[in-house]
Design an enzyme around this catalytic site. Structure first.
Site, PDB file in Angstrom:
ATOM      1  N   ARG A 169      12.649  15.049 -20.585  1.00  0.00           N
ATOM      2  CA  ARG A 169      14.064  14.678 -20.724  1.00  0.00           C
ATOM      3  C   ARG A 169      14.261  13.565 -21.739  1.00  0.00           C
ATOM      4  NH1 ARG A 169      14.928  13.798 -14.679  1.00  0.00           N
ATOM      5  NH2 ARG A 169      12.848  14.639 -14.387  1.00  0.00           N
ATOM      6  N   GLU A 220       3.197   9.117  -7.900  1.00  0.00           N
ATOM      7  CA  GLU A 220       3.275   8.802  -6.469  1.00  0.00           C
ATOM      8  C   GLU A 220       1.963   9.212  -5.778  1.00  0.00           C
ATOM      9  OE1 GLU A 220       6.806  10.412  -4.875  1.00  0.00           O
ATOM     10  OE2 GLU A 220       6.540   9.424  -2.925  1.00  0.00           O
TER      11      GLU A 220
END
Ligand code: PRP
Ligand code: HPA
Length: 172
Positions: free
Chosen positions: A60, A97
């Site tokens: 993005r 994560e």
């Protein structure tokens, strides 16, 4: 313009408990898209009038970084996930994560000593932006700032970034 009204919230994506801020609805709105690019480019030019390169991260960061580079009269350099760039690369591993991933940039993409601004759609933990800043160091360029559309404030990602100006257009 109220950019938040054009950003869609999707609960439980990509995992239960995560509220995903979805910019596809902002991108598909003609006035929203133009306003966002113009506003981000304006704020970036207030950091540094003559930026040499905008660096944008897959994927993005490409969408927002390239038009900002065009508006500022800068070059655009993509930072890609592992194994996508064809020539010799500098690589950096960064924390996700769960586990790690690797970002890469072409070794010869930027002239050493150039002024560079990093652009992405969103900063969450700051892991992606901080890794990209380390790639800029490896290339011996001067990082002048960061520009994001969205900042997820609770995650305190800016604490993980070097001490340069950080722009975000919308905060949650
Ligand atoms: C998202 C987003 C940022 C990054 C932010 O990209 O576009 O690049 O995560 O998270 P962080 O601040 O915790 O590092 P993602 O890696 O999901 O890739 P994509 O743009 O290809 O979807
Ligand atoms: N939206 C889009 N990308 C993201 C998010 C989000 O809420 N969190 C981490 N990357």
């Amino acid at each position: 313009m109220d950019l938040k009204s054009l950003i869609r919230d999707i609960p439980d994506f990509p995992k239960p408990g995560i509220l995903f801020r979805d910019v596809t609805t902002l991108l598909s709105d003609p006035e929203g898209l133009r306003y966002t690019i113009d506003f981000l480019a304006q704020k970036c030019s207030e950091i540094e009038i003559q930026v040499d390169y905008i660096i944008g991260m897959e994927s993005r960061g490409f969408i927002f970084g390239a038009p900002v580079a065009y508006k500022l009269g800068a070059g655009f350099v993509p930072v890609r996930k592992k194994g996508k760039l064809p020539a010799a690369v500098h690589a950096i591993e960064y924390q996700l994560e769960y586990g790690t991933d690797t970002l890469e940039v072409h070794q010869d993409a930027l002239q050493p000593g150039s002024k560079v601004l990093i652009v992405d759609d969103l900063i969450a933990t700051g892991g992606t932006a901080s890794a990209t800043a380390k790639l800029v160091q490896k290339i011996d360029c001067e990082l002048v700032g960061f520009g994001f559309i969205i900042e997820l404030r609770d995650l305190q990602g800016r604490k993980n970034l070097p001490d340069v100006p950080i722009i975000s257009l919308v905060e949650y």
